[in-house]
Each structure stands twice: as C-alpha cells, then as structure tokens.
Design an enzyme around this catalytic site. Structure first.
Site, mmCIF file in Angstrom:
data_model
loop_
_atom_site.group_PDB
_atom_site.id
_atom_site.type_symbol
_atom_site.label_atom_id
_atom_site.label_comp_id
_atom_site.label_asym_id
_atom_site.label_seq_id
_atom_site.Cartn_x
_atom_site.Cartn_y
_atom_site.Cartn_z
ATOM 1 N N HIS A 98 113.699 82.987 50.325
ATOM 2 C CA HIS A 98 113.801 81.531 50.502
ATOM 3 C C HIS A 98 114.338 81.260 51.908
ATOM 4 O O HIS A 98 115.146 82.026 52.432
ATOM 5 C CB HIS A 98 114.742 80.943 49.437
ATOM 6 N N GLU A 171 106.560 77.422 52.129
ATOM 7 C CA GLU A 171 107.552 76.365 52.322
ATOM 8 C C GLU A 171 107.842 76.219 53.818
ATOM 9 O O GLU A 171 108.671 76.964 54.364
ATOM 10 C CB GLU A 171 108.849 76.721 51.599
ATOM 11 N N SER A 215 109.992 69.126 50.081
ATOM 12 C CA SER A 215 110.086 67.694 49.778
ATOM 13 C C SER A 215 109.001 67.191 48.822
ATOM 14 O O SER A 215 108.481 66.085 48.983
ATOM 15 C CB SER A 215 110.099 66.879 51.077
HETATM 16 C C1 PEP Z 1 113.325 74.390 48.137
HETATM 17 O O1 PEP Z 1 114.527 74.491 48.012
HETATM 18 O O2 PEP Z 1 112.617 75.399 47.971
HETATM 19 C C2 PEP Z 1 112.755 73.089 48.481
HETATM 20 C C3 PEP Z 1 111.459 73.008 48.667
HETATM 21 O O3 PEP Z 1 113.618 72.026 48.577
HETATM 22 P P1 PEP Z 1 113.197 70.464 48.669
HETATM 23 O O4 PEP Z 1 112.210 70.202 47.563
HETATM 24 O O5 PEP Z 1 114.476 69.729 48.501
HETATM 25 O O6 PEP Z 1 112.556 70.262 50.008
#
Ligand code: PEP
Length: 251
Positions: A98, A171, A215
C-alpha cells in the site's frame, strides 16, 4: 464467474467496538442485496480482526483481510504480525505495498517481493498495490513506474499463481485520501496496461483481478466499477461509514 472485489481499508481508524459496529451496520444495510457478482472484503486494524471476523461469520460473500504482515513464521520481530496470526484471526487476504507502507513506512520493492512470495506461500491471498506519484505522472513515467513495481513485486512468485490468490490494486498515490480521482479514460488506459503486463508475467494474467483505488465514493463508484479491466475497488475514507460503503458495494 470472477466476482468484483469491493475492499474497505480502514487503516489506523476504529476501535474494536467501532469496527464491529460498522461491520454489523454494513451487513444490515446490504441485507440480501449483495449483488451475486460482488465480494466484500473488510480490512480493519489488527486489534479489530477477531471481532469483525466473528461479525462476518456465516455471511456469504464477505471476507476479512490484514493491512500488513511480516514475512516470517514467528520470532523476535517486535510490533509485527505473521501470516499465520492473520489467518488465525480469520483473514483470507492481506495488502502488500500500500502506498502508505511504501512511502510513509519506507518499504522497498525487494522487501515487498518477498512479502508477496511469503504471504502466498503461507496461504494468504495477496493484494499487491501499485501506483505512481504525481511528479512521476507529470513526467510521463506512469508506465515505467508500474512496470517496475509489477516486475519487482511479482518476481519471486510462480508464473502459474492462481487468479484466485493474487489481486493487483492500482492506486495512484496522488488520488489516495485527496478527494481527487483519476479520470475514467486514465483508469481504462492504466488498467489495460497492467492487464498486458500481467499477461506477460503470469500464466493466468487474463483473470487476475485489478482493483482501482483512490478517492472512490458512492457517487463515482457506479461509473468506475464498469470500466474495462476494473474488477473491483479498494476504498479508504469512504469505507469508514456503513451507509457510504454499502452504496459503493451496490454501485
Ligand atoms: C486507500 O487507502 O487504499 C485509499 C484508496 O484511500 P481513499 O479511498 O481514502 O483514497
């Protein structure tokens, strides 16, 4: 049918009581309406794993995951947790790489590669997270960064890994927790690039699930979840409340 994986990363939020309460509310909010093409994965902090596991017991389509683990059976690793301990607490999945582990806690590709290998070898399903920083995107380095993270992250595992055991989460770092989401065209382009790389690196690359994270909210999930090569979402902030996450799961 490969189901879409709707994952909630609760990070360092919630006590045992709050986490079990949210899990209970989520089950009530979704009720009998968990779409047959969906799986729900809750990834609470370690202290709440057992409680959430008990809450999810007997609920079809719901799974538990760990946010992190250390790649060893046991030993003098103060503050760490092993795959066997996660499984003992009810986990089937675990996150590796992550962006907060990479960029806040300094975990490097080589260590992450070992975690991917070790976690799979010790019966966890692994979600390997990849994603570029904003400066890298501005310099046109997205494909280079993702190629490197995927190549290194997957280098120690068998080409023949089952598509049931490995998940990739794309991500973009600049979209995590910022309220800014990648536009759909970019998500399609990047996911298709990741798919191509997975097919190069792995025998079952065509079936490995690729999640989008950054998000995701109830009002944008409906358009993201149906994009090509989007096989689920990884959600932080908007997964903390049952009402919001239940709408994401059903989007
Ligand atoms: C995450 O923690 O993997 C994430 C995508 O956070 P958020 O949805 O708050 O952007």
């Amino acid at each position: 049918m490969i189901k879409k994986l709707m994952a909630a990363n609760w990070k360092m939020f919630k006590t045992w009581e709050q986490a079990t309460q949210t899990a209970r509310e989520l089950i009530v909010a979704i009720g009998q309406d968990l779409p047959s093409d969906r799986e729900v994965l809750l990834i609470p902090p370690f202290t709440a794993l057992r409680g959430v596991s008990e809450t999810l017991a007997g609920q079809k389509g719901y799974f538990l995951g760990g946010q992190n683990f250390y790649p060893a059976k046991e030993g003098a690793f103060t503050g760490e947790i092993s795959p066997a301990q996660l499984i003992d607490a009810g986990c089937r999945f675990a996150l590796v790489g992550h962006s907060e582990r990479r960029h806040v806690l300094g975990e490097k590709d080589e260590f992450l590669a070992h975690k991917v290998f070790y976690g799979l070898d010790n019966k966890l399903k692994i979600i390997l997270c990849v994603g570029e920083k904003i400066q890298e995107r501005k310099k046109g380095l997205v494909e280079q960064v993702l190629t490197s993270q995927l190549e290194k992250g997957l280098e120690k595992i068998d080409r023949n890994v089952s598509a049931l055991d490995l998940v990739i989460a794309y991500e973009p770092v600049w979209a995590i927790g910022t309220g800014e989401t990648a536009v759909n065209e970019d998500i399609v382009q990047v996911h298709s690039f990741i798919r191509k790389k997975l097919k190069d690196f792995l025998d079952h690359g065509e079936q490995i699930r690729i999640l989008y994270g950054g998000s995701v909210k109830p009002d944008n999930c409906g358009s993201i979840i149906w994009l090509d090569n989007v096989d689920g979402v990884l959600v932080g902030g908007a997964s903390l409340k049952a009402d919001s996450f239940s709408r994401i799961v059903q989007a």
